[in-house]
Structure formats: structure tokens, C-alpha cells
Design a protein around this motif. Structure first.
Motif, short mmCIF file in Angstrom:
data_model
loop_
_atom_site.label_atom_id
_atom_site.label_comp_id
_atom_site.label_asym_id
_atom_site.label_seq_id
_atom_site.Cartn_x
_atom_site.Cartn_y
_atom_site.Cartn_z
N GLU A 236 0.85 -1.19 0.00
CA GLU A 236 0.00 0.00 0.00
C GLU A 236 0.89 1.24 0.00
OE1 GLU A 236 -3.40 1.10 -0.71
OE2 GLU A 236 -3.53 -0.87 0.26
N GLN A 237 1.88 1.19 0.87
CA GLN A 237 2.81 2.29 1.02
C GLN A 237 3.59 2.52 -0.28
OE1 GLN A 237 3.94 5.38 2.37
NE2 GLN A 237 3.01 4.15 4.00
N ALA A 238 4.12 1.43 -0.83
CA ALA A 238 4.93 1.54 -2.05
C ALA A 238 4.13 2.18 -3.18
CB ALA A 238 5.42 0.16 -2.48
N ALA A 239 2.88 1.77 -3.30
CA ALA A 239 2.04 2.32 -4.36
C ALA A 239 1.85 3.81 -4.13
CB ALA A 239 0.70 1.61 -4.39
N LYS A 240 1.53 4.14 -2.91
CA LYS A 240 1.29 5.54 -2.59
C LYS A 240 2.54 6.38 -2.89
CE LYS A 240 -1.08 6.28 1.18
NZ LYS A 240 -1.30 6.39 2.65
N ASP A 241 3.68 5.87 -2.46
CA ASP A 241 4.93 6.58 -2.69
C ASP A 241 5.16 6.86 -4.17
OD1 ASP A 241 5.31 6.40 0.00
OD2 ASP A 241 6.87 4.85 -0.10
N ASN A 242 4.61 5.99 -5.01
CA ASN A 242 4.83 6.18 -6.44
C ASN A 242 3.65 6.85 -7.13
OD1 ASN A 242 7.49 4.79 -7.35
ND2 ASN A 242 6.63 3.44 -5.78
N GLY A 243 2.75 7.36 -6.31
CA GLY A 243 1.62 8.07 -6.89
C GLY A 243 0.56 7.20 -7.52
N PHE A 244 0.49 5.95 -7.09
CA PHE A 244 -0.54 5.06 -7.64
C PHE A 244 -1.65 4.83 -6.64
CE2 PHE A 244 0.77 2.81 -11.61
CZ PHE A 244 1.93 3.52 -11.84
N LYS A 245 -2.83 4.62 -7.20
CA LYS A 245 -3.96 4.23 -6.36
C LYS A 245 -4.15 2.74 -6.64
CE LYS A 245 -7.53 7.09 -6.39
NZ LYS A 245 -8.76 7.74 -6.91
N ILE A 246 -3.92 1.91 -5.65
CA ILE A 246 -3.99 0.46 -5.84
C ILE A 246 -5.39 -0.03 -6.17
CG2 ILE A 246 -3.97 -1.76 -4.65
CD1 ILE A 246 -1.50 -1.22 -3.38
N THR A 247 -5.48 -0.91 -7.15
CA THR A 247 -6.78 -1.54 -7.42
C THR A 247 -6.67 -3.04 -7.16
OG1 THR A 247 -6.21 -1.82 -9.75
CG2 THR A 247 -7.46 0.13 -9.15
N GLY A 248 -5.44 -3.51 -7.12
CA GLY A 248 -5.27 -4.93 -6.86
C GLY A 248 -3.80 -5.28 -6.90
N HIS A 249 -3.49 -6.51 -6.56
CA HIS A 249 -2.09 -6.91 -6.68
C HIS A 249 -2.02 -8.41 -6.75
CE1 HIS A 249 -2.20 -7.61 -2.23
NE2 HIS A 249 -1.49 -8.66 -2.61
N SER A 250 -0.90 -8.91 -7.17
CA SER A 250 -0.72 -10.35 -7.18
C SER A 250 0.71 -10.63 -6.77
CB SER A 250 -1.05 -10.90 -8.57
OG SER A 250 0.10 -11.25 -9.28
N LYS B 199 1.55 2.11 -17.89
CA LYS B 199 2.83 2.55 -17.35
C LYS B 199 3.33 1.58 -16.29
CE LYS B 199 3.47 6.38 -14.63
NZ LYS B 199 3.42 7.85 -14.49
N ILE B 200 4.62 1.30 -16.31
CA ILE B 200 5.19 0.37 -15.35
C ILE B 200 6.25 1.06 -14.51
CG2 ILE B 200 6.51 -1.76 -15.07
CD1 ILE B 200 5.35 -2.65 -17.80
N VAL B 201 6.11 1.00 -13.20
CA VAL B 201 7.09 1.59 -12.31
C VAL B 201 7.74 0.46 -11.52
CG1 VAL B 201 7.39 3.01 -10.26
CG2 VAL B 201 5.90 3.78 -12.09
N GLU B 202 9.04 0.57 -11.32
CA GLU B 202 9.73 -0.47 -10.58
C GLU B 202 9.98 -0.01 -9.15
OE1 GLU B 202 13.28 -1.06 -12.81
OE2 GLU B 202 12.18 -1.78 -14.57
N PHE B 203 9.99 -0.93 -8.24
CA PHE B 203 10.30 -0.58 -6.86
C PHE B 203 10.82 -1.79 -6.12
CE2 PHE B 203 7.23 -2.52 -3.95
CZ PHE B 203 6.33 -3.07 -4.84
N VAL B 204 11.50 -1.54 -5.04
CA VAL B 204 11.97 -2.63 -4.19
C VAL B 204 11.76 -2.20 -2.76
CG1 VAL B 204 13.82 -4.29 -3.84
CG2 VAL B 204 14.00 -2.59 -5.66
N ASP B 205 11.36 -3.13 -1.93
CA ASP B 205 11.24 -2.85 -0.51
C ASP B 205 11.85 -4.04 0.19
OD1 ASP B 205 10.42 -2.68 2.17
OD2 ASP B 205 8.77 -1.36 1.59
N GLU B 206 13.02 -3.80 0.74
CA GLU B 206 13.72 -4.90 1.40
C GLU B 206 12.87 -5.60 2.44
OE1 GLU B 206 15.94 -6.98 1.07
OE2 GLU B 206 16.56 -5.89 -0.71
#
Lengths: 161, 161
Positions: free
Chosen positions: A132-146, B118-125
Motif C-alpha cells: 500500500e505504502q509503495a504504491a502511494k509513494d509512487n503516486g498510484f492508487k492500488i486496485t489490486g495486486h498479485s 505505465k510500469i514503475v519499478e520498486f523494491v522494498d527490502e
DNA sequence: TTTGTTGCAAATCGTTTGCAAGCTA
DNA sequence: TAGCTTGCAAACGATTTGCAACAAA
């Protein structure tokens, strides 16, 4: 489908499955779609499955039945159920899709054994949080994940080698 | 491929790409595979790309070139590079695969905009850590994982609606 | 009746493969 | 030369679709 047939199907299913079928029926009506024999049979089968399945596998289930259902219809029903939000589609890196029903089945991620195909479900609130945090940090609004972890299960992790 | 051609290709590429092509060449030799014109051209193109691409897109890149490369060859080279560990395959829920080269490109996860792609990359240890733990808790030995977050990027998150 | 649904077979689409001709080592 | 590669077209496998017969509302 006439009422008798519908009740015949409903009567032999467990309560939980029945409720889920009810939800599906309501969705169909709301959308102006029809409640057909095949739709109810397939829905019942799907809601009774408690693991991941493929279109092919589902078709297989009806192979030796009096009520055969065509491949095209299976795919069409899967598609409706996904739109209805009752079914989740998964991509486990194979060239076909996996499905699992959602009702009474909270969100979770998967660990897949690359040797035997065994699938284990897990959830880690902390991971969800961090995503959730990572998405927010990148300016995305999460709709889902896998999140799929691939590896070898105990039985297939040859410790030697 | 003769030395001249090979050098012609190598000379016009940036150092980083050159090193990666070198690695690929060595892999080919080690495996008794041949260093061909097409393999070098495709590798050079791939290592020069700094984003995710598809087989179709790669093919496209050679469309108007003097050096056309067939679709079959593209797929065959992609397959070799994946085996060589130089290329990573991704499944972003579409019905075709995405690729990205690995060298000089550390592991990361993806956030994908479902509107514009659009694809953004990220890593969270911390996430990596927790995944490791989850697998261990379930008796799995991790060999890989894929975490894709789907959502809408700033430009496509209509705040209203 | 009207309108959506089914089954069948044909069509798609991304990807793979058989084979003869062409390169690389 | 021997053996791997290439390009082409055909083959594939999962999924989709056109269409005529059929069932639900």
C-alpha cells in the motif's frame, strides 16, 4: 430453467454454496442475463471447489456427467463470474489461467511449488501494508495486486545435489 | 558471423551494452551454440532497451531495418537469453509476455497502471524479507517470486467518480 | 413472443516447430 | 565439411466468436 430443476440443484448443495449461488443469480438478474441450467450447474461446481482450478479442469468435471457442458459455455460462464466479482483470475506463469472463487475466501497470496504445482495460500498483513505504502509513494492508487512466490515444497526440495 | 561484422556491431554500442553482449557470447560458446548475426543484433537491441518489452515490440524494432529478423528467430533468441539468465520473463496479466534484461538491473517488483500501462519499478527490502519468511514458514525453498501491484497512476486516477 | 444462451466448428492470437536452405566453426 | 541456425509456413493450445437451434422470461 424451470423452478423444479433449480430447486433440485439447490436442494442438494450445502448452505454456504447455496448462498453463493443466490448471489450469482441476483447478479444475473440485475444484468438482464438469464438463469440457465448450465450456469447454475457450473456455479454450483465452482463454489463447491475449495482450491484453484483451470477452465480445462472444470470442463473435465462435467465430462462423464449426464449434464455435459460445452467448452465455449464454460469459458463464457467463467467470464461472467469474473465480471460479477465472484471469481478471481490468476496467472501463475503457465500459459493457461487459474481461477478460484472469492466469496468466503479472503484475499491471500500464493506460494507455488515449481516441481509438483502445489499451491499454498498465505497472507501477511505487513506485506499488504508495505505494498500500500509503495504504491502511494509512487503516486498510484492500488486496485489490486498479485504476489506469487515460486519455490519447491518440502517434498521436492532435494537437500543434496 | 565473421569478425568484421561482429566488430561493426560492437563498435557502435555503448560500453555497458558491449559487456553484456560479451557475457551472452560467452554463454553461447559455453553451450556449443553459434554466434550469429541475428543473435548479436537482437542482443544488442535488448541490452539497449531500458524498459519492459514484448516479443512483438522487439520484432517491430527490426521492421524497417535492412537486417530483418523473423518472428521465429526472435522467439528462439528470447528463449535462449532467458535460459542464460540474462532476461527475465514477466506475466503482467496480459495474454502475452513481457521481458526485461537483467544485467545491471537488480531485482525489483512492479506497479502497473491498468489504464495506460505505465510500469514503475520498486523494491522494498522489508517485503523481500517477509516473503522469505512466509515461504520458510510454509516449508518452501524460494526460487523466485513475482509481485505486481495494479492500480492507476497519478495521471489516470480521476479523483472524482 | 422476444431476447439471451447454447453447442459446434471455425477463427484468433501468441508462441512453437518441421524442414530445406544458409551460416558458423 | 559437420552441425547449428534461419525463415517460412504450418502447427499448437488456450480462449473467443459466428451462427443456427433452443430455452428463459
Amino acid at each position: 430453467m424451470n423452478r423444479e430443476k433449480q430447486e433440485a440443484i439447490l436442494n442438494k448443495t450445502e448452505p454456504a454454496v447455496r448462498m453463493e449461488m443466490q448471489t450469482f443469480s441476483e447478479y444475473l438478474q440485475k444484468e438482464g442475463l438469464k438463469i440457465t441450467n448450465q450456469r447454475m450447474l457450473v456455479a454450483e461446481r465452482i463454489f463447491s471447489l475449495h482450491n484453484h482450478f483451470t477452465a480445462e479442469g472444470l470442463l473435465e468435471e462435467f465430462k462423464d456427467q449426464r449434464d455435459q457442458i460445452s467448452k465455449a459455455t464454460i469459458y463464457r460462464i467463467l467470464s461472467i463470474m469474473v465480471s460479477a466479482g465472484l471469481l478471481q483470475e490468476h496467472n501463475f506463469g503457465k500459459d493457461y489461467k487459474y481461477y478460484e472463487h472469492i466469496i468466503g475466501h479472503k484475499h491471500h497470496d500464493h506460494i507455488i511449488c515449481t516441481v509438483c504445482g502445489k499451491i499454498v495460500e498465505f497472507v501477511d498483513e505487513r506485506i499488504e501494508q508495505l505494498q500500500e505504502q509503495a504504491a502511494k509513494d509512487n503516486g498510484f492508487k492500488i486496485t489490486g495486486h498479485s504476489l506469487n512466490i515460486y519455490g519447491t515444497c518440502i517434498e521436492h526440495s532435494s537437500s543434496g545435489r
